[in-house]
Design a protein around this motif. Structure first.
Motif, PDB file in Angstrom:
ATOM      1  N   ASP A 170      14.124  25.643  23.116  1.00  0.00           N
ATOM      2  CA  ASP A 170      13.800  24.326  23.660  1.00  0.00           C
ATOM      3  C   ASP A 170      13.519  23.373  22.505  1.00  0.00           C
ATOM      4  O   ASP A 170      12.974  23.771  21.480  1.00  0.00           O
ATOM      5  N   VAL A 171      13.912  22.118  22.684  1.00  0.00           N
ATOM      6  CA  VAL A 171      13.875  21.156  21.580  1.00  0.00           C
ATOM      7  C   VAL A 171      13.290  19.828  22.065  1.00  0.00           C
ATOM      8  O   VAL A 171      13.633  19.343  23.144  1.00  0.00           O
ATOM      9  N   ILE A 172      12.379  19.264  21.257  1.00  0.00           N
ATOM     10  CA  ILE A 172      11.785  17.953  21.548  1.00  0.00           C
ATOM     11  C   ILE A 172      12.300  16.961  20.506  1.00  0.00           C
ATOM     12  O   ILE A 172      12.059  17.130  19.311  1.00  0.00           O
ATOM     13  N   HIS A 173      13.038  15.940  20.965  1.00  0.00           N
ATOM     14  CA  HIS A 173      13.617  14.926  20.064  1.00  0.00           C
ATOM     15  C   HIS A 173      12.759  13.657  20.119  1.00  0.00           C
ATOM     16  O   HIS A 173      12.666  13.033  21.172  1.00  0.00           O
ATOM     17  N   THR A 174      12.153  13.275  19.000  1.00  0.00           N
ATOM     18  CA  THR A 174      11.308  12.073  19.004  1.00  0.00           C
ATOM     19  C   THR A 174      11.739  11.018  17.980  1.00  0.00           C
ATOM     20  O   THR A 174      11.195   9.925  17.965  1.00  0.00           O
ATOM     21  N   ASP A 175      12.711  11.362  17.130  1.00  0.00           N
ATOM     22  CA  ASP A 175      13.134  10.407  16.088  1.00  0.00           C
ATOM     23  C   ASP A 175      14.644  10.487  15.930  1.00  0.00           C
ATOM     24  O   ASP A 175      15.170  10.634  14.837  1.00  0.00           O
ATOM     25  N   ALA A 176      15.346  10.401  17.089  1.00  0.00           N
ATOM     26  CA  ALA A 176      16.784  10.687  17.117  1.00  0.00           C
ATOM     27  C   ALA A 176      17.654   9.467  16.852  1.00  0.00           C
ATOM     28  O   ALA A 176      18.873   9.537  16.993  1.00  0.00           O
ATOM     29  N   ALA A 177      17.055   8.339  16.437  1.00  0.00           N
ATOM     30  CA  ALA A 177      17.872   7.183  16.053  1.00  0.00           C
ATOM     31  C   ALA A 177      18.680   7.570  14.807  1.00  0.00           C
ATOM     32  O   ALA A 177      18.268   8.450  14.045  1.00  0.00           O
ATOM     33  N   PRO A 178      19.835   6.928  14.573  1.00  0.00           N
ATOM     34  CA  PRO A 178      20.644   7.291  13.399  1.00  0.00           C
ATOM     35  C   PRO A 178      19.847   7.119  12.095  1.00  0.00           C
ATOM     36  O   PRO A 178      19.056   6.190  11.968  1.00  0.00           O
ATOM     37  N   LEU A 179      20.072   8.041  11.159  1.00  0.00           N
ATOM     38  CA  LEU A 179      19.392   7.968   9.857  1.00  0.00           C
ATOM     39  C   LEU A 179      19.708   6.648   9.175  1.00  0.00           C
ATOM     40  O   LEU A 179      18.837   6.002   8.592  1.00  0.00           O
ATOM     41  N   ILE A 180      20.985   6.243   9.254  1.00  0.00           N
ATOM     42  CA  ILE A 180      21.392   4.943   8.700  1.00  0.00           C
ATOM     43  C   ILE A 180      21.909   4.102   9.858  1.00  0.00           C
ATOM     44  O   ILE A 180      22.788   4.541  10.585  1.00  0.00           O
ATOM     45  N   PRO A 181      21.368   2.909  10.123  1.00  0.00           N
ATOM     46  CA  PRO A 181      20.391   2.199   9.302  1.00  0.00           C
ATOM     47  C   PRO A 181      18.952   2.351   9.796  1.00  0.00           C
ATOM     48  O   PRO A 181      18.060   1.722   9.256  1.00  0.00           O
ATOM     49  N   SER A 182      18.710   3.174  10.831  1.00  0.00           N
ATOM     50  CA  SER A 182      17.413   3.121  11.522  1.00  0.00           C
ATOM     51  C   SER A 182      16.343   4.011  10.922  1.00  0.00           C
ATOM     52  O   SER A 182      15.214   4.025  11.384  1.00  0.00           O
ATOM     53  N   LEU A 183      16.691   4.805   9.908  1.00  0.00           N
ATOM     54  CA  LEU A 183      15.744   5.736   9.283  1.00  0.00           C
ATOM     55  C   LEU A 183      15.193   6.756  10.282  1.00  0.00           C
ATOM     56  O   LEU A 183      14.035   7.148  10.188  1.00  0.00           O
ATOM     57  N   GLY A 184      16.027   7.165  11.253  1.00  0.00           N
ATOM     58  CA  GLY A 184      15.616   8.234  12.164  1.00  0.00           C
ATOM     59  C   GLY A 184      15.779   9.570  11.453  1.00  0.00           C
ATOM     60  O   GLY A 184      16.862   9.879  10.966  1.00  0.00           O
ATOM     61  N   PHE A 185      14.705  10.349  11.391  1.00  0.00           N
ATOM     62  CA  PHE A 185      14.770  11.611  10.649  1.00  0.00           C
ATOM     63  C   PHE A 185      15.326  12.757  11.494  1.00  0.00           C
ATOM     64  O   PHE A 185      15.831  13.731  10.961  1.00  0.00           O
TER      65      PHE A 185
END
Length: 467
Positions: free
Chosen positions: A218-233
């Motif tokens: 099971d996986v919890i995604h909390t920072d799934a915005a694109p790394l570039i340009p949004s800096l989602g890790f």
């Protein structure tokens, strides 16, 4: 003159890459898929176990505050510890530039001790994680092999089944768990807390966390915005049996504070700046920690997208029910379905993050006016704030529906309070009411009906009772 064969052999050597072996942990190569690919262009070999210095810190219900150091190379350390074979074992594995004795890791163990008897092992690989990112990415492989080695020692020396083991990994730690799982047949469960994106998203399953790494992932995604340009890790890729996207998975409530306010309300400058830069990424372990103490406070709904969820198209739960995000996800009957499953829910903006979703329909009575309608629920466990249900023309006989996320479970709903206003001076003092309000809890099929024959003036509460 240099022969073509010599050139070919030279190029072949360059393509073949290098390999390094670390005893019982096995050999590690820097060739594909581990290096020299579009996603992993750099060829980097992992450090030695000695240089990484991984430690296994055991906390139990008997020693909740001070750890016992377990050494896979010396099983007598396990023998002398409080490790008990009749309990589940949960490993917590930190991520990049973090460490195993961080307060959040210990808090997670302590929350577990409130609800279960468990062996809680914190995997501390800080020397291997506090380096350049590309080096830490490759050190993941050795740490994963070390976790697998520890599981093998438990199985061989104590007949302790890997099915009793749950690996919880944050960030890079989620991929450590994946590596350990791929080396451990029969592993019970892996929870990925915002598995990191860079160097992993889009790679082969051999490299990253994937559903084949344990009986249940099971996986919890909390920072799934694109790394570039949004800096989602975190990764946006579905990598588990159940993938949860709280608040849509990209922007977490409470993470938009400015840097100064974060530093002032956290311990010390470093943790303050870290929480500001990576606030969304760190929310995943905070949600998990809260979920341990709220067995029904993170109900998640199957939905095609967060937009559909926000548009009230994914309520209530289907016939097969809804899973709980976090600690109790493994209680869900359909947890290991072969199809990819995406789930959505909302959380609060600070701890406690738990929320309970209600669907409400209001049938209007009285005069026709323009205004807004609010409703509060009263139950045997408490009452909610007033929540907006509708704004616009309030026409007798019309029905307006909405969903909201309350910060408590009201229990058995005993009454509903209705309020309307429009902040317009009207000398006739119109009266408006709700002839019927229906309420539904997200995880239940039961619909509760409340009625009234009265109407009220603006900003006067009307109480509806069961009908």
């Amino acid at each position: 003159m240099v022969s073509i064969w010599a050139i070919a052999l030279f190029l072949l050597g360059a393509v073949q890459g290098k390999e390094i072996c670390y005893g019982r942990l096995g050999c590690f190569s820097d060739s594909e898929p581990w290096g020299g690919t579009v996603i992993r262009p750099l060829k980097v070999l992992p450090w030695s176990p000695e240089k990484i210095g991984t430690r296994f810190l055991l906390y139990t219900n008997e020693n909740p505050d001070t750890f016992q150091n377990l050494l896979p190379s010396d099983p007598s350390t396990i023998e002398a510890s409080n490790f008990q074979t009749d309990r589940k074992t949960r490993f917590i594995i930190h991520g990049f530039i973090d460490k195993g004795d961080e307060s959040w890791v210990l808090k997670m163990c302590k929350n577990m001790f409130e609800v279960e008897e468990v062996n809680c092992i914190c995997v501390d690989w800080k020397r291997g994680s506090q380096t350049t990112y590309s080096q830490a990415v490759n050190n993941v492989r050795v740490v994963g092999a070390q976790v697998a080695q520890m599981l093998d020692v438990l199985k061989t020396n104590y007949s302790y089944s890997p099915s009793q083991v749950h690996l919880i990994g944050h960030s890079l730690g989620a991929h450590v768990a994946g590596e350990a799982g791929s080396r451990t047949p029969g592993l019970g469960r892996i929870t990925g807390l915002d598995p990191v994106e860079a160097s992993f998203q889009g790679t082969s399953e051999e490299v990253r966390l994937d559903p084949s790494d344990a009986a249940f992932v099971d996986v919890i995604h909390t920072d799934a915005a694109p790394l570039i340009p949004s800096l989602g890790f975190g990764t946006s890729q579905l990598v588990g049996h159940l993938d949860f996207f709280p608040n849509g998975g990209e922007e977490m409530p409470g993470c938009k504070k400015n840097a100064l306010s974060q530093i002032v309300d956290l311990d010390g400058i470093w943790s303050g700046t870290k929480d500001f830069v990576a606030c969304n990424h760190l929310r995943s372990y905070k949600y998990y920690a809260d979920s341990i103490l709220n067995p029904d406070g993170f109900t998640a709904y199957p939905c095609a997208s967060y937009r559909a969820f926000k548009s009230n198209k994914c309520f209530p739960c289907p016939d097969e029910g809804c899973p709980q995000m976090g600690h109790y996800a493994d209680k869900f009957a359909g947890k290991a379905s072969p199809e990819e499953q995406k789930y959505f829910l909302n959380t609060g903006d600070s701890s406690s993050f738990a929320r309970w979703r209600y669907g409400v329909s209001v049938t209007m009575s009285g005069r026709m006016v323009t205004g807004q309608v609010k409703v509060a629920l009263f139950g045997n466990k408490g009452n909610t704030h007033q929540y907006d249900i509708f704004r616009g023309v309030l026409k007798p006989g019309s029905t307006h529906s909405n969903e909201f996320d309350a910060d408590l479970d009201v229990g058995t709903i005993e009454k509903v309070k209705f309020l309307w206003n429009n902040h317009v001076v009207n000398p006739t003092f119109p009266k408006v009411g709700a002839s019927k309000i229906t309420v539904q809890k997200g995880e239940e099929k039961t619909v509760y009906n409340f009625c009234s024959t009265d109407t009220v003036r603006e900003d006067v509460l009307l109480t509806l009772t069961p009908c």
